[in-house]
Design an enzyme around this catalytic site. Structure first.
Site, PDB file in Angstrom:
ATOM      1  N   SER A 172      66.917  22.651 -23.994  1.00 45.03           N
ATOM      2  CA  SER A 172      66.486  21.276 -24.295  1.00 45.03           C
ATOM      3  C   SER A 172      67.651  20.321 -24.559  1.00 45.03           C
ATOM      4  O   SER A 172      67.439  19.119 -24.631  1.00 45.03           O
ATOM      5  CB  SER A 172      65.485  21.241 -25.448  1.00 45.03           C
ATOM      6  OG  SER A 172      66.114  21.326 -26.699  1.00 45.03           O
ATOM      7  N   THR A 219      64.704  23.781 -29.572  1.00 47.69           N
ATOM      8  CA  THR A 219      64.769  23.070 -30.863  1.00 47.69           C
ATOM      9  C   THR A 219      65.679  21.838 -30.820  1.00 47.69           C
ATOM     10  O   THR A 219      65.517  20.925 -31.624  1.00 47.69           O
ATOM     11  CB  THR A 219      65.307  24.010 -31.973  1.00 47.69           C
ATOM     12  OG1 THR A 219      66.618  24.448 -31.614  1.00 47.69           O
ATOM     13  CG2 THR A 219      64.398  25.190 -32.197  1.00 47.69           C
ATOM     14  N   ASP A 220      66.636  21.832 -29.875  1.00 44.92           N
ATOM     15  CA  ASP A 220      67.703  20.829 -29.974  1.00 44.92           C
ATOM     16  C   ASP A 220      67.247  19.386 -29.796  1.00 44.92           C
ATOM     17  O   ASP A 220      67.785  18.485 -30.444  1.00 44.92           O
ATOM     18  CB  ASP A 220      68.828  21.159 -28.982  1.00 44.92           C
ATOM     19  CG  ASP A 220      69.679  22.326 -29.476  1.00 44.92           C
ATOM     20  OD1 ASP A 220      69.643  22.609 -30.690  1.00 44.92           O
ATOM     21  OD2 ASP A 220      70.362  22.960 -28.657  1.00 44.92           O
ATOM     22  N   THR A 238      64.997  28.233 -26.591  1.00 48.11           N
ATOM     23  CA  THR A 238      65.338  29.550 -27.143  1.00 48.11           C
ATOM     24  C   THR A 238      64.110  30.432 -27.262  1.00 48.11           C
ATOM     25  O   THR A 238      64.193  31.652 -27.137  1.00 48.11           O
ATOM     26  CB  THR A 238      65.995  29.363 -28.533  1.00 48.11           C
ATOM     27  OG1 THR A 238      67.207  28.661 -28.334  1.00 48.11           O
ATOM     28  CG2 THR A 238      66.284  30.678 -29.216  1.00 48.11           C
TER      29      THR A 238
HETATM   30  C1  SIN Z   1      67.215  24.540 -26.708  1.00 41.51           C
HETATM   31  O1  SIN Z   1      67.102  23.552 -27.437  1.00 41.51           O
HETATM   32  O2  SIN Z   1      66.612  24.654 -25.627  1.00 41.51           O
HETATM   33  C2  SIN Z   1      68.121  25.654 -27.099  1.00 41.51           C
HETATM   34  C3  SIN Z   1      68.236  25.827 -28.560  1.00 41.51           C
HETATM   35  C4  SIN Z   1      66.948  26.207 -29.212  1.00 41.51           C
HETATM   36  O3  SIN Z   1      65.867  26.205 -28.661  1.00 41.51           O
HETATM   37  O4  SIN Z   1      67.050  26.567 -30.411  1.00 41.51           O
END
Ligand code: SIN
Length: 321
Positions: A70, A103-104, A20
């Protein structure tokens, strides 16, 4: 004078993997309907005012290692990322590495890297909960904070930085799907904080060691990495889930048990059978905090304090021996 000279030599390498933090949406107030991994890592750095103030003469170099959401993180990208880290960390002028990541699955990548890096130089993962196109994106501040952490003389090992807090790879866990401070280190609390560009450590403490099979993870083709899956124990659990995985050739199973490591009776027989057939089985708890205590478990415990997804990483490495 000598300290000043050493500082001037430092280079920070920023490895981009998407997420993100590099995402864009059609509208600035859309925080959910965006596409992750759209902007290159150089564009992310170019968007940070005040970066030179944090660098104070140190230099930055960036490399795009991947460009993905991710949730789709894979072992090949992990291996490539670990190899890039090892390459750069071996350079005497490189002080440390920042990785931009979604973040995932950030906590899983952090734990994998912690397990396979044989250096004490810092590797700092950072991320964002809002896309780069948001009216007030959180990515630039997080990235700036990550650079501040990597340049701090007390920084060691693999860390995660988000919303002004520094987390250890071992404890960090995404706990919220939307909030800007989406990460927690649970009961142990954050490793430290970044406040107006300054790093404050909770306790310098000791630093984790690399896994004994770290070099196998770098050398083996990912197609040969042992297949390890996570099985959740829940109301209505069904033995067929385990049986299907065993029949398909799984080499290891991490069981996320209920409460203090209890496992649904429907799963226990199938897990015992899987163990008897040579599948490595490890037990963790579904609880977000605490760890299994005083349990004379039928199944072998995962390393203390790891959630199921990090226990999966560790068991996969164990099985590379
Ligand atoms: C991801 O994990 O690539 C998408 C979600 C995020 O980064 O918050």
């Amino acid at each position: 004078m000598q300290v000043l000279d050493t500082k001037k030599m430092k280079k920070v390498v920023v490895l981009g993997t998407g997420g993100t933090i590099a995402g864009t949406a059609a509208s600035a107030n859309d925080h959910t309907g965006y596409t992750a991994g759209q902007l290159g890592v150089q564009q992310l750095l170019d968007a940070i005012p005040g970066l030179n103030d944090v660098l104070q003469g140190d230099s930055l170099q960036c490399v795009q290692v991947a460009q993905l959401d991710s949730k789709d993180m894979d072992h090949a990208t992990w291996q490539a990322l670990a190899q890039r880290c090892a390459h750069w960390l071996a350079q005497p002028d490189v002080g440390g590495i920042v990785i931009t990541h979604g973040t995932d699955t950030l906590e899983e990548t952090a734990w994998f890297l912690q397990q396979v890096q044989r250096t004490t130089k810092p590797v700092v993962l950072t991320c964002a909960m809002r896309p780069a196109s948001a009216l007030t994106p959180d990515g630039p501040q997080n990235l700036l904070d990550a650079v501040a952490v990597v340049l701090d003389p007390m920084a060691r090992g693999v860390l995660a930085v988000c919303a002004g807090r520094i987390h250890n790879a071992r404890e960090v866990q995404k706990i919220h799907p939307y909030r800007l401070d989406a990460f927690s280190s649970g009961e142990s609390g954050p490793r430290g904080w970044v406040e107006q560009g300054r790093v404050r450590w909770a306790d310098p403490g000791s630093w984790p060691m690399a896994h004994v099979h770290a070099s196998q993870a770098m050398a083996l083709s990912v197609a040969d990495w042992p297949w390890v899956a996570v099985v959740q124990s829940h109301a209505g659990s069904d033995a067929r889930q385990v049986q299907a995985l065993v029949a398909a050739g799984v080499k290891g199973l991490v069981v996320a048990g209920t409460g203090n490591g209890t496992v649904h009776q429907s799963l226990l027989t199938a897990l015992a059978q899987a163990q008897a057939e040579g599948v490595a089985v490890r037990l963790t708890t579904r609880c977000a905090e605490g760890q299994i205590v005083g349990q004379a478990a039928a199944l072998q415990m995962a390393p203390t304090g790891l959630n199921a997804y990090k226990a999966r990483v560790s068991l996969m490495l164990d099985l590379m021996g």
